[in-house]
Write an enzyme that holds these catalytic residues in place. Structure first.
Site, PDB file in Angstrom:
ATOM      1  N   PHE A  55      36.201  47.426  37.956  1.00 40.48           N
ATOM      2  CA  PHE A  55      37.596  47.409  37.503  1.00 40.48           C
ATOM      3  C   PHE A  55      38.439  46.456  38.341  1.00 40.48           C
ATOM      4  O   PHE A  55      39.638  46.374  38.143  1.00 40.48           O
ATOM      5  CB  PHE A  55      38.180  48.824  37.512  1.00 40.48           C
ATOM      6  CG  PHE A  55      37.663  49.665  36.382  1.00 40.48           C
ATOM      7  CD1 PHE A  55      38.068  49.407  35.084  1.00 40.48           C
ATOM      8  CD2 PHE A  55      36.749  50.677  36.601  1.00 40.48           C
ATOM      9  CE1 PHE A  55      37.583  50.153  34.024  1.00 40.48           C
ATOM     10  CE2 PHE A  55      36.250  51.429  35.547  1.00 40.48           C
ATOM     11  CZ  PHE A  55      36.673  51.171  34.256  1.00 40.48           C
ATOM     12  N   LYS A  56      37.806  45.784  39.294  1.00 43.73           N
ATOM     13  CA  LYS A  56      38.543  44.868  40.184  1.00 43.73           C
ATOM     14  C   LYS A  56      39.912  45.457  40.508  1.00 43.73           C
ATOM     15  O   LYS A  56      40.961  44.836  40.287  1.00 43.73           O
ATOM     16  CB  LYS A  56      38.664  43.473  39.574  1.00 43.73           C
ATOM     17  CG  LYS A  56      37.293  42.825  39.383  1.00 43.73           C
ATOM     18  CD  LYS A  56      37.384  41.362  39.045  1.00 43.73           C
ATOM     19  CE  LYS A  56      36.012  40.757  38.817  1.00 43.73           C
ATOM     20  NZ  LYS A  56      35.316  41.273  37.606  1.00 43.73           N
ATOM     21  N   PRO A 164      27.585  37.351  41.515  1.00 45.97           N
ATOM     22  CA  PRO A 164      27.611  36.963  40.103  1.00 45.97           C
ATOM     23  C   PRO A 164      27.691  35.449  39.928  1.00 45.97           C
ATOM     24  O   PRO A 164      28.086  34.734  40.843  1.00 45.97           O
ATOM     25  CB  PRO A 164      28.913  37.604  39.601  1.00 45.97           C
ATOM     26  CG  PRO A 164      29.819  37.563  40.792  1.00 45.97           C
ATOM     27  CD  PRO A 164      28.938  37.622  42.031  1.00 45.97           C
TER      28      PRO A 164
HETATM   29  O1  O7M Z   1      26.337  36.352  33.974  1.00 41.56           O
HETATM   30  P1  O7M Z   1      27.697  36.282  33.332  1.00 41.56           P
HETATM   31  O2  O7M Z   1      28.433  35.049  33.697  1.00 41.56           O
HETATM   32  O3  O7M Z   1      27.668  36.542  31.871  1.00 41.56           O
HETATM   33  O4  O7M Z   1      28.526  37.531  33.905  1.00 41.56           O
HETATM   34  C1  O7M Z   1      28.950  37.617  35.214  1.00 41.56           C
HETATM   35  C2  O7M Z   1      29.582  38.961  35.459  1.00 41.56           C
HETATM   36  O5  O7M Z   1      30.055  39.006  36.810  1.00 41.56           O
HETATM   37  C3  O7M Z   1      30.798  39.256  34.596  1.00 41.56           C
HETATM   38  O6  O7M Z   1      30.833  40.656  34.379  1.00 41.56           O
HETATM   39  C4  O7M Z   1      31.964  38.849  35.455  1.00 41.56           C
HETATM   40  O7  O7M Z   1      33.121  39.578  35.150  1.00 41.56           O
HETATM   41  C5  O7M Z   1      31.458  39.185  36.849  1.00 41.56           C
HETATM   42  N1  O7M Z   1      32.005  38.366  37.937  1.00 41.56           N
HETATM   43  C6  O7M Z   1      31.931  36.998  37.889  1.00 41.56           C
HETATM   44  O8  O7M Z   1      31.368  36.411  36.973  1.00 41.56           O
HETATM   45  N2  O7M Z   1      32.492  36.274  38.897  1.00 41.56           N
HETATM   46  C7  O7M Z   1      33.104  36.827  39.966  1.00 41.56           C
HETATM   47  O9  O7M Z   1      33.548  36.122  40.852  1.00 41.56           O
HETATM   48  C8  O7M Z   1      33.143  38.215  40.049  1.00 41.56           C
HETATM   49  C9  O7M Z   1      32.539  38.971  39.060  1.00 41.56           C
HETATM   50  C10 O7M Z   1      32.412  40.356  39.324  1.00 41.56           C
HETATM   51  O10 O7M Z   1      31.519  41.057  38.980  1.00 41.56           O
HETATM   52  O11 O7M Z   1      33.355  40.845  40.109  1.00 41.56           O
HETATM   53  C11 O7M Z   1      33.203  42.074  40.581  1.00 41.56           C
END
Ligand code: O7M
Length: 215
Positions: A55-56, A164
């Site tokens: 939920f950041k 990620p």
């Molecule tokens: O593999 P993807 O790009 O389809 O998904 C990446 C997931 O990681 C997606 O749920 C994003 O919201 C999350 N994410 C990022 O891509 N970048 C960030 O810097 C941070 C997140 C994340 O999970 O933050 C907690």
């Protein structure tokens, strides 16, 4: 490996989770899935893997506390929070997590291009605050393995780094594991693949090969 389950359909979420459960250590759920299906999806998915609620969280301490309570009551094992709101806001999340014996991950830096605009310049400060506050782990970008390496240098072996940006955003699992991440977070490259199971198996094999190289 952590599956980022950003689908918006309950049946699809359950099908993919069952399909790939052998290869994933946790499932990350966030706004896309929970806003469409409700918090109850957490318990439904928990039979396949531990659940990280993304939920950041980024609010004042009292609101953060209320959010964390709902998420842990719903069965999540960990929650992801932002650090830029300050130490008191983070402390509120960590207090609730310790009451429920759950974990908090703090976002150090983000993986998208805009992540370098505002967050990256304060990433090291947030990282140090997360360590001091007693967080369980950090989120750091697989698209910038050099930043992950830097964060790992700052924290030593204290915290778990989840990363990620693998696949769809251009990062490579083996590179970021080599840079010091503990787990990679993968979304589209798995859930949009023709065979999510095969895609997950391939990334898991890449990680295993990298770990064998290191040991
Ligand atoms: O593999 P993807 O790009 O389809 O998904 C990446 C997931 O990681 C997606 O749920 C994003 O919201 C999350 N994410 C990022 O891509 N970048 C960030 O810097 C941070 C997140 C994340 O999970 O933050 C907690």
């Amino acid at each position: 490996m952590i599956l980022a389950l950003d689908v918006t359909d309950r049946e699809e979420a359950l099908r993919i989770s069952e399909d790939v459960s052998e290869f994933v250590d946790a499932i990350k759920v966030g706004y896309p899935l929970i806003l469409t299906t409700g918090l109850g999806i957490i318990r439904e998915l928990a039979k396949f893997a531990p659940i990280i609620a993304d939920f950041k969280v980024a609010d004042i301490p009292n609101t953060n506390r209320l959010i964390c309570e709902q998420v842990f009551k719903a069965g999540a094992d960990a929650i992801i929070v932002q650090g830029f709101t300050g130490r008191d806001s983070l402390d509120a999340c960590i207090e609730v997590a310790s009451e429920y014996k759950k974990s908090v991950f703090v976002v150090s830096e983000m993986s998208h291009p805009g992540g370098s605009e505002f967050l990256q310049p304060v990433g090291e400060v947030i990282t140090r605050m997360a360590v001091d506050a007693g967080s369980f782990g950090l989120v750091a970008p697989a698209t910038r393995p050099e930043r992950v390496k830097n964060i790992r240098k700052i924290i030593g072996d204290k915290l778990t780094i989840i990363s990620p940006g693998v696949g769809a955003q251009g990062g490579k699992a083996s590179d970021v594991i080599a840079a010091g991440a503990d787990w990679v977070i993968v979304g589209r490259s798995i859930y949009k693949a023709e065979s999510p199971r095969k895609a997950a198996r391939k990334i898991a094999a890449e990680i295993q090969a990298e770990l064998r190289k290191e040991n």
